[in-house]
Design a protein around this motif. Structure first.
Motif, PDB file in Angstrom:
ATOM      1  N   LYS A 201      45.612  38.343  29.570  1.00  0.00           N
ATOM      2  CA  LYS A 201      46.089  37.027  29.141  1.00  0.00           C
ATOM      3  C   LYS A 201      45.136  35.919  29.557  1.00  0.00           C
ATOM      4  O   LYS A 201      45.045  34.893  28.899  1.00  0.00           O
ATOM      5  N   ASN A 202      44.442  36.128  30.679  1.00  0.00           N
ATOM      6  CA  ASN A 202      43.569  35.090  31.212  1.00  0.00           C
ATOM      7  C   ASN A 202      42.089  35.344  30.929  1.00  0.00           C
ATOM      8  O   ASN A 202      41.217  34.771  31.583  1.00  0.00           O
ATOM      9  N   GLY A 203      41.801  36.201  29.950  1.00  0.00           N
ATOM     10  CA  GLY A 203      40.440  36.375  29.474  1.00  0.00           C
ATOM     11  C   GLY A 203      39.549  37.312  30.279  1.00  0.00           C
ATOM     12  O   GLY A 203      38.350  37.360  30.033  1.00  0.00           O
TER      13      GLY A 203
ATOM     14  N   LYS B 184      43.335  52.075  24.660  1.00  0.00           N
ATOM     15  CA  LYS B 184      44.597  52.449  23.998  1.00  0.00           C
ATOM     16  C   LYS B 184      45.181  51.267  23.237  1.00  0.00           C
ATOM     17  O   LYS B 184      45.707  51.428  22.145  1.00  0.00           O
ATOM     18  N   GLU B 185      45.071  50.076  23.813  1.00  0.00           N
ATOM     19  CA  GLU B 185      45.688  48.886  23.207  1.00  0.00           C
ATOM     20  C   GLU B 185      44.690  48.033  22.415  1.00  0.00           C
ATOM     21  O   GLU B 185      45.014  46.903  22.043  1.00  0.00           O
ATOM     22  N   ASP B 186      43.488  48.534  22.185  1.00  0.00           N
ATOM     23  CA  ASP B 186      42.436  47.781  21.481  1.00  0.00           C
ATOM     24  C   ASP B 186      42.231  46.392  22.079  1.00  0.00           C
ATOM     25  O   ASP B 186      42.135  45.393  21.354  1.00  0.00           O
ATOM     26  N   GLY B 187      42.223  46.311  23.391  1.00  0.00           N
ATOM     27  CA  GLY B 187      41.971  45.046  24.073  1.00  0.00           C
ATOM     28  C   GLY B 187      43.193  44.167  24.225  1.00  0.00           C
ATOM     29  O   GLY B 187      43.099  43.079  24.784  1.00  0.00           O
ATOM     30  N   GLY B 188      44.332  44.600  23.725  1.00  0.00           N
ATOM     31  CA  GLY B 188      45.557  43.803  23.831  1.00  0.00           C
ATOM     32  C   GLY B 188      46.341  44.142  25.091  1.00  0.00           C
ATOM     33  O   GLY B 188      45.901  44.921  25.927  1.00  0.00           O
ATOM     34  N   GLU B 189      47.503  43.525  25.177  1.00  0.00           N
ATOM     35  CA  GLU B 189      48.360  43.751  26.350  1.00  0.00           C
ATOM     36  C   GLU B 189      49.006  45.129  26.298  1.00  0.00           C
ATOM     37  O   GLU B 189      49.226  45.695  25.242  1.00  0.00           O
TER      38      GLU B 189
ATOM     39  N   MET C 289      32.260  39.563  34.577  1.00  0.00           N
ATOM     40  CA  MET C 289      32.640  39.841  35.959  1.00  0.00           C
ATOM     41  C   MET C 289      33.605  41.021  35.984  1.00  0.00           C
ATOM     42  O   MET C 289      34.547  41.084  35.225  1.00  0.00           O
ATOM     43  N   GLY C 290      33.360  41.923  36.887  1.00  0.00           N
ATOM     44  CA  GLY C 290      34.238  43.072  37.062  1.00  0.00           C
ATOM     45  C   GLY C 290      35.361  42.736  38.033  1.00  0.00           C
ATOM     46  O   GLY C 290      35.683  41.570  38.285  1.00  0.00           O
ATOM     47  N   LEU C 291      35.923  43.752  38.620  1.00  0.00           N
ATOM     48  CA  LEU C 291      37.067  43.573  39.519  1.00  0.00           C
ATOM     49  C   LEU C 291      36.665  43.293  40.961  1.00  0.00           C
ATOM     50  O   LEU C 291      37.529  43.111  41.810  1.00  0.00           O
ATOM     51  N   GLU C 292      35.376  43.242  41.264  1.00  0.00           N
ATOM     52  CA  GLU C 292      34.951  43.082  42.659  1.00  0.00           C
ATOM     53  C   GLU C 292      35.260  41.704  43.256  1.00  0.00           C
ATOM     54  O   GLU C 292      35.168  41.538  44.457  1.00  0.00           O
ATOM     55  N   LYS C 293      35.635  40.735  42.430  1.00  0.00           N
ATOM     56  CA  LYS C 293      36.011  39.421  42.959  1.00  0.00           C
ATOM     57  C   LYS C 293      37.472  39.082  42.704  1.00  0.00           C
ATOM     58  O   LYS C 293      37.895  37.948  42.881  1.00  0.00           O
ATOM     59  N   ILE C 294      38.259  40.068  42.275  1.00  0.00           N
ATOM     60  CA  ILE C 294      39.673  39.855  42.007  1.00  0.00           C
ATOM     61  C   ILE C 294      40.477  40.443  43.171  1.00  0.00           C
ATOM     62  O   ILE C 294      40.285  41.594  43.544  1.00  0.00           O
TER      63      ILE C 294
END
Length: 141
Positions: free
Chosen positions: A121-123, A72-77, A1-6
């Motif tokens: 953090k929430n996947g 930049k963060e390799d998927g991290g925070e 899911m992309g950002l269209e439902k956030i």
């Protein structure tokens, strides 16, 4: 899911996932807590997929910025939104070098990092717009 439902709802902390529409507004689920609530149409609601950041040449969609942070963060925070103004601006300039410093405020940058970290953090790691994904698929076929 992309950002269209956030969604971001003014006056309410955090981000929300749109789960359904009701007669008088929306039913949303808080991303960190998972609590459902009704949001009336009078609330100022913003879809993250509709938010863009000013640069000197164009407006860059928030999804593209999130993708750049993820790379930049390799998927991290990312950097903490509570970092100093100078650190936040330096980090943001690495991601989006030509952002319009007169129109993009430190509070905007903080919110971008806060939202990004909350989603990670929430996947939520797929920031591409579903329409873009569909277009890419049809081009490949």
């Amino acid at each position: 899911m992309g950002l269209e439902k956030i969604l971001a709802i003014s006056g309410k902390p955090g981000l929300y996932e749109l789960t359904a529409q009701s007669r008088g507004g929306f039913i949303v689920k808080s991303i960190p807590e998972g609590k459902k609530m009704a949001v009336n149409i009078r609330h100022n609601v913003s879809l993250l997929s509709e938010i863009a950041i000013y640069t000197y040449t164009e407006e860059v969609p928030l999804a593209d910025i999130f993708e750049k942070i993820k790379e930049k963060e390799d998927g991290g925070e990312a950097i903490s939104p509570k970092s100093s103004k100078a650190e936040l601006e330096k980090y943001f300039a690495e991601i989006l070098p030509d952002y319009d410093v007169d129109r993009v405020y430190t509070s905007d940058i903080k919110k971008i990092f806060q939202w990004y970290n909350l989603l990670i953090k929430n996947g939520f790691t797929d920031f591409t717009d579903s329409e873009e994904a569909k277009d890419k698929k049809s081009e490949e076929e």
